[in-house]
Design a protein around this motif. Structure first.
Motif, PDB file in Angstrom:
ATOM      1  N   GLY A  72       0.835  -1.192   0.000  1.00 26.15           N
ATOM      2  CA  GLY A  72       0.000   0.000   0.000  1.00 26.15           C
ATOM      3  C   GLY A  72       0.871   1.244   0.000  1.00 26.15           C
ATOM      4  N   PRO A  73       0.450   2.320  -0.676  1.00 29.53           N
ATOM      5  CA  PRO A  73       1.268   3.534  -0.719  1.00 29.53           C
ATOM      6  C   PRO A  73       1.545   4.124   0.658  1.00 29.53           C
ATOM      7  CG  PRO A  73      -0.934   3.930  -1.615  1.00 29.53           C
ATOM      8  CD  PRO A  73      -0.782   2.455  -1.458  1.00 29.53           C
ATOM      9  N   GLU A  74       0.694   3.826   1.632  1.00 33.52           N
ATOM     10  CA  GLU A  74       0.934   4.326   2.990  1.00 33.52           C
ATOM     11  C   GLU A  74       2.153   3.665   3.629  1.00 33.52           C
ATOM     12  OE1 GLU A  74      -1.536   0.635   3.435  1.00 33.52           O
ATOM     13  OE2 GLU A  74      -1.534   2.388   2.081  1.00 33.52           O
ATOM     14  N   ARG A  75       2.667   2.616   3.016  1.00 36.29           N
ATOM     15  CA  ARG A  75       3.831   1.904   3.549  1.00 36.29           C
ATOM     16  C   ARG A  75       5.124   2.280   2.829  1.00 36.29           C
ATOM     17  NH1 ARG A  75       2.454  -4.346   4.393  1.00 36.29           N
ATOM     18  NH2 ARG A  75       4.501  -4.173   5.433  1.00 36.29           N
ATOM     19  N   LEU A 202       8.747  -8.055   5.502  1.00 42.01           N
ATOM     20  CA  LEU A 202       8.102  -6.892   6.105  1.00 42.01           C
ATOM     21  C   LEU A 202       6.819  -7.229   6.847  1.00 42.01           C
ATOM     22  CD1 LEU A 202       8.597  -4.134   3.375  1.00 42.01           C
ATOM     23  CD2 LEU A 202       9.617  -4.216   5.656  1.00 42.01           C
ATOM     24  N   ASP A 203       5.989  -8.091   6.288  1.00 40.49           N
ATOM     25  CA  ASP A 203       4.703  -8.377   6.927  1.00 40.49           C
ATOM     26  C   ASP A 203       4.881  -9.155   8.227  1.00 40.49           C
ATOM     27  OD1 ASP A 203       3.301  -7.075   4.957  1.00 40.49           O
ATOM     28  OD2 ASP A 203       3.036  -8.860   3.727  1.00 40.49           O
ATOM     29  N   GLU A 204       5.916  -9.987   8.301  1.00 40.55           N
ATOM     30  CA  GLU A 204       6.138 -10.788   9.506  1.00 40.55           C
ATOM     31  C   GLU A 204       6.819  -9.983  10.612  1.00 40.55           C
ATOM     32  OE1 GLU A 204       8.191 -15.089  10.753  1.00 40.55           O
ATOM     33  OE2 GLU A 204       8.202 -14.392   8.667  1.00 40.55           O
ATOM     34  N   VAL A 209      12.315  -1.960   8.671  1.00 37.82           N
ATOM     35  CA  VAL A 209      12.164  -0.978   7.609  1.00 37.82           C
ATOM     36  C   VAL A 209      13.304  -1.199   6.619  1.00 37.82           C
ATOM     37  CG1 VAL A 209      13.417   0.791   8.934  1.00 37.82           C
ATOM     38  CG2 VAL A 209      11.948   1.476   7.029  1.00 37.82           C
ATOM     39  N   VAL A 210      12.976  -1.184   5.341  1.00 34.20           N
ATOM     40  CA  VAL A 210      13.945  -1.474   4.282  1.00 34.20           C
ATOM     41  C   VAL A 210      14.244  -0.187   3.519  1.00 34.20           C
ATOM     42  CG1 VAL A 210      14.390  -2.807   2.188  1.00 34.20           C
ATOM     43  CG2 VAL A 210      13.099  -3.845   4.078  1.00 34.20           C
ATOM     44  N   LEU A 211      15.513   0.119   3.355  1.00 32.96           N
ATOM     45  CA  LEU A 211      15.933   1.339   2.669  1.00 32.96           C
ATOM     46  C   LEU A 211      16.499   0.993   1.297  1.00 32.96           C
ATOM     47  CD1 LEU A 211      17.785   3.151   5.600  1.00 32.96           C
ATOM     48  CD2 LEU A 211      15.330   3.013   5.113  1.00 32.96           C
ATOM     49  N   GLY A 230       8.085  -0.114   4.746  1.00 31.64           N
ATOM     50  CA  GLY A 230       7.898  -0.556   6.123  1.00 31.64           C
ATOM     51  C   GLY A 230       6.445  -0.561   6.520  1.00 31.64           C
ATOM     52  N   SER A 231       6.205  -0.645   7.807  1.00 29.62           N
ATOM     53  CA  SER A 231       4.835  -0.569   8.308  1.00 29.62           C
ATOM     54  C   SER A 231       4.316   0.853   8.135  1.00 29.62           C
ATOM     55  CB  SER A 231       4.786  -0.964   9.784  1.00 29.62           C
ATOM     56  OG  SER A 231       5.426   0.031  10.573  1.00 29.62           O
ATOM     57  N   ALA A 232       3.009   0.996   8.109  1.00 25.85           N
ATOM     58  CA  ALA A 232       2.415   2.329   7.975  1.00 25.85           C
ATOM     59  C   ALA A 232       2.823   3.221   9.138  1.00 25.85           C
ATOM     60  CB  ALA A 232       0.895   2.217   7.876  1.00 25.85           C
ATOM     61  N   GLU A 233       2.988   2.630  10.333  1.00 27.84           N
ATOM     62  CA  GLU A 233       3.394   3.417  11.497  1.00 27.84           C
ATOM     63  C   GLU A 233       4.770   4.034  11.285  1.00 27.84           C
ATOM     64  OE1 GLU A 233       4.060   2.882  16.347  1.00 27.84           O
ATOM     65  OE2 GLU A 233       3.786   1.139  15.054  1.00 27.84           O
TER      66      GLU A 233
END
Length: 350
Positions: A72-75, A202-204, A209-211, A230-233
């Motif tokens: 999702g774009p939020e991630r 990422l989901d697990e 966070v991956v750069l 990464g996560s949306a947070e």
């Protein structure tokens, strides 16, 4: 007396690779070829609108990256190069003195800089004898004050990649309360089948966070575009601490065009890999120790002779990147420039 932070006097300086007119520059891990023609065309079109502010939300590029990574774009969070995202991660996780940022050493030289800028404490763990991350030792070094861990894979400047099984073990040992940043700036050059790839994890692991960056394989170092998955947070926090309008309209247009033509652009990585392996083998044949590199450079752990080797190369108009007392990083370039490096290295008395 001006209210300037006194600790800035001790801030380590980022040392860029030298540029010497008429010399071969193998010091900055740049790609020799210019950006692809479609990228240059997109840059030129965007430059015509330089009187306007760029899109603050980097919406189109974010959507393209989201589609490319099936997220999702939020991630997705886009930044002014992945090094700036590293600084944003420190700002987003560390409140100040007492909070710690952990990373291997030697690794990317910006890590201690962005940590100190964020008023956090630097915590380092040495590499193994074969110049790899010691993830078990890093996990043991995590304390209740650790807020962020950087893991650079492939490691800059030494070259080896972290393996998936050891990285998963590390994430499990660290636990969910510490943010782990997997810095994959050189991922497109990786050929080791055991090397970790961050996206599938990422989901697990929501604390991962991956750069990634457009600076290396996409040949856009001068445009400064990096991004985080990464996560949306986490990505929401990164956007909150991102300086407004830090990604120019020209950079956004170039990155979008690069994604549209990624297959043809990234095909050039195979040439770099072939040259990397050839250069490493030739250097080893001449008596140099060369760790396994999964990036677009090789590492010569020359220790106290690093500056001497760099000066020897510079005398022959070949510029490499010395890390005093540790070693020398040499960017892999074209066959002709690599041959020049090998000729100079062969003449160096080990």
């Amino acid at each position: 007396m001006t209210p300037i932070r006194p600790d800035l006097d001790t801030l380590p300086a980022y040392v860029p690779g030298r540029t010497v007119p008429g010399a071969i520059k193998l010091a900055s891990n740049e790609v020799t070829e210019p950006p692809a023609p479609p990228v240059l065309e997109a840059i030129a079109r965007a430059a015509a609108g330089a009187n306007r502010y760029p899109d603050l939300g980097v919406v189109e590029l974010t959507d393209r990256l989201a589609a490319a990574y099936d997220l999702g774009p939020e991630r997705i969070a886009v930044g002014c190069g992945s090094v700036t995202i590293c600084q944003q991660l420190v700002q987003a996780t560390c409140l100040g003195p007492g909070d710690e940022v952990l990373f291997a050493w030697r690794s990317f030289e910006a890590y201690p800089i962005v940590t100190q800028i964020g008023a956090a404490a630097v915590r380092t763990v040495g590499l193994t004898a074969d110049f790899r991350h010691d993830l078990d030792a890093m996990a043991a070094a995590v304390t209740e004050r650790t807020r962020l861990v950087f893991v650079c894979s492939p490691n800059n400047p030494t070259g080896p990649a972290v393996h998936r099984d050891e990285f998963v073990r590390f994430l499990t040992a660290v636990g969910p309360d510490v943010l782990v940043a997997l810095d994959e700036a050189y991922a497109e050059y990786v050929t080791d089948p055991d090397a970790v790839s961050g996206r599938p994890l990422l989901d697990e692991y929501p604390n991962l966070v991956v750069l990634r960056t457009f600076s290396k394989a996409y040949r856009m170092a001068g445009l400064r575009v990096g991004y985080a998955l990464g996560s949306a947070e986490v990505t929401t926090a990164l956007r909150k601490v991102c300086p407004p309008f830090s990604i120019s309209a020209v950079a956004q247009a170039g990155a979008i065009a690069a994604l549209e033509h990624s297959a043809e652009i990234l095909a050039g990585c195979a040439d770099v890999v072939r040259e990397r392996d050839r250069v490493a083998a030739a250097l080893r044949d001449n008596g140099f120790v060369v760790p396994d590199s999964q990036a677009n450079f090789v590492w010569l752990p020359l220790g106290e002779r690093a500056a001497e080797f760099a000066a020897h190369c510079a005398e022959q108009k070949v510029i490499v990147r010395p890390f005093v007392s540790d070693g020398v990083r040499v960017t892999v370039s074209t066959p002709q420039e690599n041959d020049a490096l090998l000729d100079v290295a062969t003449a160096f008395a080990l």
